[in-house]
Design an enzyme around this catalytic site. Structure first.
Site, PDB file in Angstrom:
ATOM      1  N   GLU A 187       0.808  -1.221   0.000  1.00  0.00           N
ATOM      2  CA  GLU A 187       0.000   0.000   0.000  1.00  0.00           C
ATOM      3  C   GLU A 187       0.852   1.287   0.000  1.00  0.00           C
ATOM      4  O   GLU A 187       0.585   2.194  -0.788  1.00  0.00           O
ATOM      5  CB  GLU A 187      -0.967  -0.022   1.192  1.00  0.00           C
ATOM      6  CG  GLU A 187      -2.093  -1.037   0.968  1.00  0.00           C
ATOM      7  CD  GLU A 187      -2.829  -1.431   2.248  1.00  0.00           C
ATOM      8  OE1 GLU A 187      -2.654  -0.754   3.281  1.00  0.00           O
ATOM      9  OE2 GLU A 187      -3.595  -2.411   2.211  1.00  0.00           O
ATOM     10  N   ASP A 211      -0.446   6.236   7.130  1.00  0.00           N
ATOM     11  CA  ASP A 211      -1.755   5.737   6.699  1.00  0.00           C
ATOM     12  C   ASP A 211      -2.662   5.510   7.906  1.00  0.00           C
ATOM     13  O   ASP A 211      -2.496   4.534   8.644  1.00  0.00           O
ATOM     14  CB  ASP A 211      -1.559   4.431   5.910  1.00  0.00           C
ATOM     15  CG  ASP A 211      -2.884   3.851   5.389  1.00  0.00           C
ATOM     16  OD1 ASP A 211      -3.962   4.329   5.792  1.00  0.00           O
ATOM     17  OD2 ASP A 211      -2.825   2.913   4.568  1.00  0.00           O
TER      18      ASP A 211
END
Ligand code: ADP
Ligand code: MG
Length: 619
Positions: A187, A211
């Site tokens: 990611e 994140d």
């Protein structure tokens, strides 16, 4: 049979299926993106409102499966049939998720074993892979509807700390949804691609990807060099995110608006409505200074300063994780060149300013933080489709991979932090005469003894032609592909007997466990070395005992009684020593035995030679 793609919208034969989509399969939300006219876009719902598909699967009484927003509504009315956060269970065993029972509103059957978890809905059982596949199918339908043609290929993102089992599970979910998963991408790497950070080929860069999603926080430090991404470290908290912010607002309201806590505990629907109201307040406060509304006749309100006060401790916690990640990467804050913001919760102003202050620089937040991972996945997909040539992705293995050798020792074949893809191999042999089968057990971890590492799988190389111990040449190859999936090949070189497996680990490792294993390996290094020494001495002694027996059997004729009883005596001494813990003693007795038998072995050899000469006829 050839498949001819037809564009339903235009009623024409579509051009060759060259499209690969990018998918962010998230804990809270998932989405799909693709490249349109050279630009990554996330696919929205039919009303064109939102690109997010809540990662929620609802099973209706008549067996219908509903995914996304409609399933979200069922969380209140049918909690037992509504599955959320399934990503937390990917590649996990019951043991891995022990203690989380109360987190899930649905049934995760618990038996305390190492088999993969299943989820029970009514009288049926589902694996996390099957449930994730439902989410992926919904995304597939969404993009196919938009494009008017079938889509068969995808790139799917996973957290950087996902291990082999979790990556493999994600890949399997894709397959089950009818998608050929060309690559699993981290990611944070995808987010960096979305910002085009890889385009700067002139300079090395160090990137921090922050994140903060609904229920999880991940910080990853990446190094980018010549268009190659390398994960330097990861850290985070698997139970920290926007949900905590919602709960903080709820608790605040319960306290300050004198809401009836008991009634809330009883009335699930009301408490869920309050939770949604709290989320609405949170989102409003990302743009405005104050939120005011009502619920069930109660007025509810909160201003941003109060909200900031409630969530500061959570934000501080994320910064602690950032510190840890920097420490693990052996970097100072000042060495971070870019900070990328990912996840819906990074819209919260306090989060943004705190992170920016912490790193002492402005953050990348221009792209939609919900979409940025999917957009990056789409770009990576485009690279794979051959439309962009200059990007290459690279990661490292978080833990060493190896096999078990005699005495339960770990023999590392691919050391930790090796850049992947990679391959490595080594030759082994048998330890027993005439051995036909060889068990190859694959482990992950840093400790010297396999029992302290994680077993990933095992297989048996069968059909080795009988040969004396030590003669077969068995080559074992580890092939770790770019997705972090391991293939192990074993081949006996004299006979070409061959066997191969793809490792599907029986269970996964969480980030914390991984950290724990690394820490333990450091703490136990000395102790491990001692144990290793002992085990190696024992193995050698065992071989000597075997050859001593053989020697006695074969050479009785040329040995005196004293010599025979001498060998027997040393043999017994060595046997006793191997039962103890003193490796020096074992080594000493082995040396003595060698000393004692050397002249005897010489004599035996001479006898053999004399014998063979005698057998020859001189005509
Ligand atoms: P995940 O990666 O875990 O699937 P997301 O990145 O989709 O999660 O983030 C979801 C979280 O973001 C939810 O807690 C949601 O409430 C929060 N969120 C979404 N929009 C906003 C906003 N405008 N302000 C604050 N939080 C938001
Ligand atoms: Mg996410």
């Amino acid at each position: 049979m050839a498949r001819i793609p037809i564009n339903i919208k235009e009623g024409k034969v579509a051009k060759e299926d060259d499209l690969i989509v990018g998918i962010d399969l998230g804990t809270t939300n998932s989405l799909v993106a693709y490249i349109k006219d050279g630009k990554a876009i996330a696919v929205r719902d039919q009303e064109g409102k939102s690109s997010l598909v809540p990662s929620i699967v609802y099973f209706s009484a008549i067996g219908r499966i509903v995914v996304g927003d409609s399933a979200k509504d069922k969380l209140i009315t049918h909690p037992e049939n509504t599955i959320y956060s399934v990503k937390r269970l990917m590649g996990k065993s019951y043991k891995d998720v022990a203690g989380l029972e109360n987190y899930f509103g649905y049934k995760v059957i618990d038996d305390d074993t190492e088999s993969l978890v299943k989820i029970r809905v009514e009288d049926r059982f589902y694996t996390p892979i099957e449930l994730s596949a439902e989410i992926l199918k919904a995304l597939k339908v969404r993009v196919e509807t938009e494009l008017g043609r079938p889509v068969h290929r995808a790139v799917i993102t996973v957290p950087a700390y996902f291990n082999d089992a979790q990556r493999q599970a994600t890949r399997d979910a894709g397959k089950l949804a009818g998608l050929d998963v060309l690559r699993i991408v981290n990611e944070p790497t995808a987010a960096s691609l979305a910002y085009g950070l890889d385009k700067d080929n002139q300079h090395d860069q160090t990137i921090a990807v922050y994140d903060l999603g609904g229920g999880t926080f991940d910080i990853s430090i990446l190094h980018l060099h010549d268009g190659i991404f390398e994960v330097l470290s990861t850290n985070g908290d698997t139970f920290l995110g926007g949900d905590d912010f919602d709960r903080a607002i709820m608790d605040y309201w319960i306290e300050h608006h004198q809401l009836d806590a008991e009634e809330l505990a009883r009335n699930k629907e009301l408490s869920q409505a309050l939770r949604l109201k709290a989320e609405e307040a949170k989102k409003t406060l990302s743009k405005e200074a104050r939120f005011q509304s009502s619920l069930n006749g109660y007025a509810v309100s909160i201003d941003r300063d109060t909200f900031n006060g409630l969530i500061r401790k959570y934000v501080d916690k994320t910064l602690d994780c950032c510190r840890n990640a920097l420490r693990d990467a052996q970097l100072d804050k000042k060495q971070i060149d870019r900070v990328v913001m990912v996840g819906g919760t990074t819209r919260v102003p306090l989060v943004k300013t705190s992170v920016s202050e912490f790193f002492g620089k402005p953050v990348y937040d221009q792209l939609d933080p919900d979409e940025v991972v999917a957009l990056g996945a789409a770009i990576q997909a485009d690279v794979l489709a051959g439309n962009q040539k200059e990007v290459l992705l690279l990661d490292v293995t978080p833990l060493s991979l190896g096999i078990e050798t005699v005495g339960g020792l770990m023999d590392t074949i691919i050391p930790r932090n090796t850049k992947i893809p990679t391959r490595a191999g080594r030759q082994y042999t048998t330890s027993v005469d005439g051995q036909r089968n060889l068990k190859i057990a694959v482990y992950q971890g840093e400790r010297d003894l396999v029992e302290n590492n994680r077993k990933l799988g095992e297989f048996i190389l069968k059909g080795i032609p009988p040969m004396p111990a030590g003669l077969p040449k068995i080559e074992i190859h580890f092939i770790l592909n770019a997705d972090g999936i391991l293939k192990v090949k074993a081949k006996e070189l004299r006979s070409n007997v061959e066997q191969e497996i793809e490792i599907r680990s029986s269970y996964g490792l969480s980030e914390e466990e991984m950290a724990k294993m690394l820490l333990e390996s450091i703490q136990h290094a000395e102790e491990d070395m001692a144990v290793r020494g002992l085990l190696e001495a024992r193995n050698e002694a065992r071989n000597i005992l075997l050859s001593a027996d053989k020697f006695l059997q074969q050479n009785r004729a040329i040995l005196s009684d004293e010599e025979i009883s001498g060998i027997r005596e040393y043999r017994e001494q060595l046997r006793l020593a191997t039962e103890g813990e003193d490796k020096d003693l074992i080594n000493r007795v082995m040396e003595e035995i060698n000393e004692f038998t050397r002249p005897l072995a010489q004599r035996a050899m001479d006898a053999v030679i004399a014998d063979s000469l005698r057998g020859k006829k001189i005509s």
